[in-house]
Design a protein around this motif. Sequence first.
Motif, PDB file in Angstrom:
ATOM      1  N   ILE A  99       0.828  -1.045  -0.202  1.00 25.76           N
ATOM      2  CA  ILE A  99       0.203  -0.104  -0.110  1.00 25.76           C
ATOM      3  C   ILE A  99       0.877   1.185  -0.036  1.00 25.76           C
ATOM      4  O   ILE A  99       0.334   2.373  -0.728  1.00 25.76           O
ATOM      5  CB  ILE A  99      -1.015  -0.149   1.330  1.00 25.76           C
ATOM      6  CG1 ILE A  99      -2.226  -0.925   0.954  1.00 25.76           C
ATOM      7  CG2 ILE A  99      -1.595   1.220   1.606  1.00 25.76           C
ATOM      8  CD1 ILE A  99      -3.196  -1.020   1.848  1.00 25.76           C
ATOM      9  N   PRO A 100       1.824   1.395   0.714  1.00 23.59           N
ATOM     10  CA  PRO A 100       2.807   2.574   0.754  1.00 23.59           C
ATOM     11  C   PRO A 100       3.183   3.095  -0.596  1.00 23.59           C
ATOM     12  O   PRO A 100       3.097   4.074  -0.908  1.00 23.59           O
ATOM     13  CB  PRO A 100       3.732   2.392   1.874  1.00 23.59           C
ATOM     14  CG  PRO A 100       3.284   1.208   2.691  1.00 23.59           C
ATOM     15  CD  PRO A 100       2.392   0.355   1.872  1.00 23.59           C
ATOM     16  N   PHE A 103       0.282   3.976  -2.701  1.00 24.98           N
ATOM     17  CA  PHE A 103      -0.171   5.243  -2.323  1.00 24.98           C
ATOM     18  C   PHE A 103       0.865   6.324  -2.989  1.00 24.98           C
ATOM     19  O   PHE A 103       0.432   7.345  -3.667  1.00 24.98           O
ATOM     20  CB  PHE A 103      -0.138   5.637  -0.673  1.00 24.98           C
ATOM     21  CG  PHE A 103      -0.406   6.974  -0.423  1.00 24.98           C
ATOM     22  CD1 PHE A 103      -2.049   7.050  -0.130  1.00 24.98           C
ATOM     23  CD2 PHE A 103       0.199   7.950  -0.228  1.00 24.98           C
ATOM     24  CE1 PHE A 103      -2.418   8.270   0.172  1.00 24.98           C
ATOM     25  CE2 PHE A 103      -0.137   9.231   0.210  1.00 24.98           C
ATOM     26  CZ  PHE A 103      -1.298   9.314   0.366  1.00 24.98           C
ATOM     27  N   SER A 120      -7.224   1.522  -2.112  1.00 21.67           N
ATOM     28  CA  SER A 120      -7.654   0.482  -0.958  1.00 21.67           C
ATOM     29  C   SER A 120      -8.968   0.407  -0.182  1.00 21.67           C
ATOM     30  O   SER A 120      -8.979   0.295   0.767  1.00 21.67           O
ATOM     31  CB  SER A 120      -6.293   0.502   0.155  1.00 21.67           C
ATOM     32  OG  SER A 120      -5.239   0.470  -0.586  1.00 21.67           O
ATOM     33  N   PRO A 125      -8.499  -4.173   2.849  1.00 26.93           N
ATOM     34  CA  PRO A 125      -8.658  -2.722   3.472  1.00 26.93           C
ATOM     35  C   PRO A 125     -10.006  -1.812   3.341  1.00 26.93           C
ATOM     36  O   PRO A 125     -10.664  -2.282   2.150  1.00 26.93           O
ATOM     37  CB  PRO A 125      -7.496  -1.923   2.834  1.00 26.93           C
ATOM     38  CG  PRO A 125      -7.130  -2.709   1.525  1.00 26.93           C
ATOM     39  CD  PRO A 125      -7.556  -4.237   1.802  1.00 26.93           C
ATOM     40  N   SER A 129     -10.261  -1.385   8.291  1.00 29.38           N
ATOM     41  CA  SER A 129      -9.290  -0.599   8.608  1.00 29.38           C
ATOM     42  C   SER A 129      -9.773   0.640   9.429  1.00 29.38           C
ATOM     43  O   SER A 129      -9.214   0.909  10.484  1.00 29.38           O
ATOM     44  CB  SER A 129      -8.627   0.081   7.193  1.00 29.38           C
ATOM     45  OG  SER A 129      -8.614  -0.920   6.494  1.00 29.38           O
ATOM     46  N   LEU A 130     -10.713   1.071   8.908  1.00 25.58           N
ATOM     47  CA  LEU A 130     -11.430   2.261   9.730  1.00 25.58           C
ATOM     48  C   LEU A 130     -11.759   1.892  11.087  1.00 25.58           C
ATOM     49  O   LEU A 130     -11.556   2.684  11.946  1.00 25.58           O
ATOM     50  CB  LEU A 130     -12.832   2.662   9.158  1.00 25.58           C
ATOM     51  CG  LEU A 130     -13.019   3.481   8.112  1.00 25.58           C
ATOM     52  CD1 LEU A 130     -14.426   3.639   7.441  1.00 25.58           C
ATOM     53  CD2 LEU A 130     -12.361   5.051   8.288  1.00 25.58           C
ATOM     54  N   ARG A 132     -10.090  -0.539  12.726  1.00 23.19           N
ATOM     55  CA  ARG A 132      -9.050  -0.432  13.473  1.00 23.19           C
ATOM     56  C   ARG A 132      -8.451   0.798  14.112  1.00 23.19           C
ATOM     57  O   ARG A 132      -8.004   0.843  15.141  1.00 23.19           O
ATOM     58  CB  ARG A 132      -8.041  -1.256  12.602  1.00 23.19           C
ATOM     59  CG  ARG A 132      -8.180  -2.875  12.530  1.00 23.19           C
ATOM     60  CD  ARG A 132      -6.983  -3.483  11.738  1.00 23.19           C
ATOM     61  NE  ARG A 132      -6.773  -2.953  10.323  1.00 23.19           N
ATOM     62  CZ  ARG A 132      -7.334  -4.083   9.361  1.00 23.19           C
ATOM     63  NH1 ARG A 132      -7.897  -5.016   9.777  1.00 23.19           N
ATOM     64  NH2 ARG A 132      -7.343  -3.652   8.105  1.00 23.19           N
ATOM     65  N   LEU A 133      -8.542   1.827  13.029  1.00 22.50           N
ATOM     66  CA  LEU A 133      -8.289   3.109  13.455  1.00 22.50           C
ATOM     67  C   LEU A 133      -9.088   3.682  14.467  1.00 22.50           C
ATOM     68  O   LEU A 133      -8.541   4.131  15.730  1.00 22.50           O
ATOM     69  CB  LEU A 133      -8.179   4.134  12.357  1.00 22.50           C
ATOM     70  CG  LEU A 133      -7.668   5.627  12.423  1.00 22.50           C
ATOM     71  CD1 LEU A 133      -7.267   6.135  11.243  1.00 22.50           C
ATOM     72  CD2 LEU A 133      -8.572   6.411  13.322  1.00 22.50           C
ATOM     73  N   THR A 306      -7.156   7.785   1.371  1.00 27.61           N
ATOM     74  CA  THR A 306      -7.554   6.328   1.647  1.00 27.61           C
ATOM     75  C   THR A 306      -8.846   6.707   2.666  1.00 27.61           C
ATOM     76  O   THR A 306      -9.233   7.737   2.937  1.00 27.61           O
ATOM     77  CB  THR A 306      -6.672   5.622   2.571  1.00 27.61           C
ATOM     78  OG1 THR A 306      -6.442   6.212   4.007  1.00 27.61           O
ATOM     79  CG2 THR A 306      -5.118   5.787   2.051  1.00 27.61           C
ATOM     80  N   VAL A 307      -9.345   5.542   3.200  1.00 24.95           N
ATOM     81  CA  VAL A 307     -10.678   5.840   4.091  1.00 24.95           C
ATOM     82  C   VAL A 307     -10.151   6.690   5.147  1.00 24.95           C
ATOM     83  O   VAL A 307     -11.235   7.206   5.893  1.00 24.95           O
ATOM     84  CB  VAL A 307     -11.313   4.450   4.566  1.00 24.95           C
ATOM     85  CG1 VAL A 307     -11.767   3.853   3.406  1.00 24.95           C
ATOM     86  CG2 VAL A 307     -10.412   3.634   5.062  1.00 24.95           C
ATOM     87  N   PHE A 308      -9.145   6.764   5.640  1.00 21.41           N
ATOM     88  CA  PHE A 308      -8.472   7.516   6.715  1.00 21.41           C
ATOM     89  C   PHE A 308      -8.842   8.906   6.684  1.00 21.41           C
ATOM     90  O   PHE A 308      -8.918   9.817   7.529  1.00 21.41           O
ATOM     91  CB  PHE A 308      -7.010   7.344   7.367  1.00 21.41           C
ATOM     92  CG  PHE A 308      -6.906   5.648   7.477  1.00 21.41           C
ATOM     93  CD1 PHE A 308      -7.952   5.025   8.284  1.00 21.41           C
ATOM     94  CD2 PHE A 308      -5.722   5.125   7.438  1.00 21.41           C
ATOM     95  CE1 PHE A 308      -7.701   3.486   8.498  1.00 21.41           C
ATOM     96  CE2 PHE A 308      -5.395   3.861   7.809  1.00 21.41           C
ATOM     97  CZ  PHE A 308      -6.533   2.977   8.309  1.00 21.41           C
ATOM     98  N   ASP A 309      -8.727   9.285   5.258  1.00 23.77           N
ATOM     99  CA  ASP A 309      -8.746  10.815   5.032  1.00 23.77           C
ATOM    100  C   ASP A 309     -10.042  11.239   4.686  1.00 23.77           C
ATOM    101  O   ASP A 309      -9.929  12.508   4.434  1.00 23.77           O
ATOM    102  CB  ASP A 309      -7.918  11.163   3.868  1.00 23.77           C
ATOM    103  CG  ASP A 309      -6.509  10.177   3.888  1.00 23.77           C
ATOM    104  OD1 ASP A 309      -5.884  10.608   5.197  1.00 23.77           O
ATOM    105  OD2 ASP A 309      -5.944   9.515   3.162  1.00 23.77           O
ATOM    106  N   VAL A 310     -11.084  10.599   4.522  1.00 22.18           N
ATOM    107  CA  VAL A 310     -12.340  11.006   4.286  1.00 22.18           C
ATOM    108  C   VAL A 310     -13.320  11.328   5.357  1.00 22.18           C
ATOM    109  O   VAL A 310     -13.575  10.161   6.152  1.00 22.18           O
ATOM    110  CB  VAL A 310     -13.038   9.956   3.135  1.00 22.18           C
ATOM    111  CG1 VAL A 310     -14.401  10.486   2.883  1.00 22.18           C
ATOM    112  CG2 VAL A 310     -12.036   9.746   2.069  1.00 22.18           C
TER     113      VAL A 310
END
Lengths: 328, 328
Positions: A99-100, A103, A120, A125, A129-130, A132-133, A306-310
């Motif tokens: 993934i890195p 990205f 992802s 993912p 993943s969301l 887990r975060l 990624t889902v983390f940024d939305v």
Amino acid sequence: MKIRIGILGYGNLGKGIECALKQNADMELVGVFTRRNPDKVTILSEGVKVYTVDELMDKKDDIDVLILCGGSATDLPKQTPEYAKYFNVVDSFDTHAKIPEHFAAVNKAALENNKVAMISCGWDPGMFSLNRLYGGAVLPQGSAYTFWGKGVSQGHSDAIRRIEGVANAIQYTIPLDKALEAVRSGSNPNFTAREKHLRECFVVAEDGADLARIEQEIKTMPNYFADYDTIVHFISEETLKKEHAGMAHGGFVIQSSKTGWNGENTAIIEYSLKLDSNPEFTSLVLVAYARAVYRMKQEGMSGCKTVFDVAPAYLSPMSGEELRAQLL
Amino acid sequence: MKIRIGILGYGNLGKGIECALKQNADMELVGVFTRRNPDKVTILSEGVKVYTVDELMDKKDDIDVLILCGGSATDLPKQTPEYAKYFNVVDSFDTHAKIPEHFAAVNKAALENNKVAMISCGWDPGMFSLNRLYGGAVLPQGSAYTFWGKGVSQGHSDAIRRIEGVANAIQYTIPLDKALEAVRSGSNPNFTAREKHLRECFVVAEDGADLARIEQEIKTMPNYFADYDTIVHFISEETLKKEHAGMAHGGFVIQSSKTGWNGENTAIIEYSLKLDSNPEFTSLVLVAYARAVYRMKQEGMSGCKTVFDVAPAYLSPMSGEELRAQLL
């Protein structure tokens, strides 16, 4: 005006995107693009055309978001950075270890060309993943557990198929109830791989193949099976087609932690999915994020996300006012 | 440099924030501010002072985020818009019906004074709201279910305490297993209130009070109990203090939907919480969002935010690179 979606690649995921769009009234399918002969590809949506992948660039101005439905092994590492030059895109790249670098390549293309590219996306993912975060942020001193299944692992099935004498195979990953119960009890257990999941294999052998050798090769295969308890069944191709063609999957993300000044209390967060169709659910996630991509682009954003940024609100067709009044 | 946190109000929630900060190494507690006599308030954190609420303005430049730990009925509707003029704030305002007007008042103050103000944070509203949004966005044709408990409802307990002849009372909201199982089966049931939750009451009556009348008044109380099956136990104050002082709570958010071109498959998303201490968990959520508030402010944002507006990455102390490599 609806959000105009293009589909690149028409396998299980491409078909799933069609089904997902049918459930989202604010979106419409512009076309399906394939490397195959379009005349040989029949799609579900009436009045929508199938094009060759070479025709995609001509449709550049007709597509708000292009959903890339290729595989993570060879398709997406090339396709996503390439198409992010011309389209806002969403992919389901799921090779966690890579993934890195994916990205970085996609981010460069998207930033240089002022596009939004979501990578992802799906459930792992993705939604897992969301969780887990969120779990780790809210219970930072806790332990995180991800369980998969019961469901088919394509990678493990492929690994069995590469063994000499194997004609076909399906492998189910099965979470162990005992492990799930231990986590839910709040005891924060440490597991070996064997203690979390069981692997069950349904194998079609070629005529005259040495079944004992095949079973031994499966059970001792490093990385894939050696660290697990593995059950091997030999069945006919007919039975495989009849009883193991399903695409059910699911799993659990659990965060367990102590709370209180001296850790005297326990808190458990559990997120789970139970899916009759893995690709149909994955597609629904991709389509929700296609909406987010469209809106982020409208607001002037660009680059790889990624889902983390939305921010969650971007996923819903509802306005901020509606969300606060109805869902908060 | 750590994120500097102030606590306004020192009840169960204020105490919970102290515990939560102990679990988050990138944050520190600047002080606890109270309307009581500070000399009479003993806090858990060593070396941290208790101040009167009047001293709060003097500490304006020492606090990055002020966490408001007052009640939703009378404290927060005044406090949050007022303090959002001078501080970045987080509150747990949970009167669902009044969220739109609270948002408007806080947003005005925060925008005019270039602050970030996070409202209605915790688990419901909060983590449950997030899961209602994600569930509805991913499975838009599905049904959403929220179950609460087993846990004490403060509102229902208070309602019983207002009945003549009642000295004290605790009410537990209990989700019905049968309803949970029906939802998990994918049958998309429609429930009456009575079919989803049971209400169990532990009541201390005053000497000589008419128990039959009290029980009848509880069971027929409109809005609170009339629409539910309600069990009433009469117990002593001693037993109440001994057996019903716990603050456990929890619940479930489930989204159930059909997937596939003809809705031939089922997908179920289930999120659940099992908490020994409701205020300690709520506090951990508030503290994670305090980190998000601090970062959003650093990036130049302002105005009122809810959990819907915060990209998940803001909640974690990890960098984007770390999140993608470790959690995606």
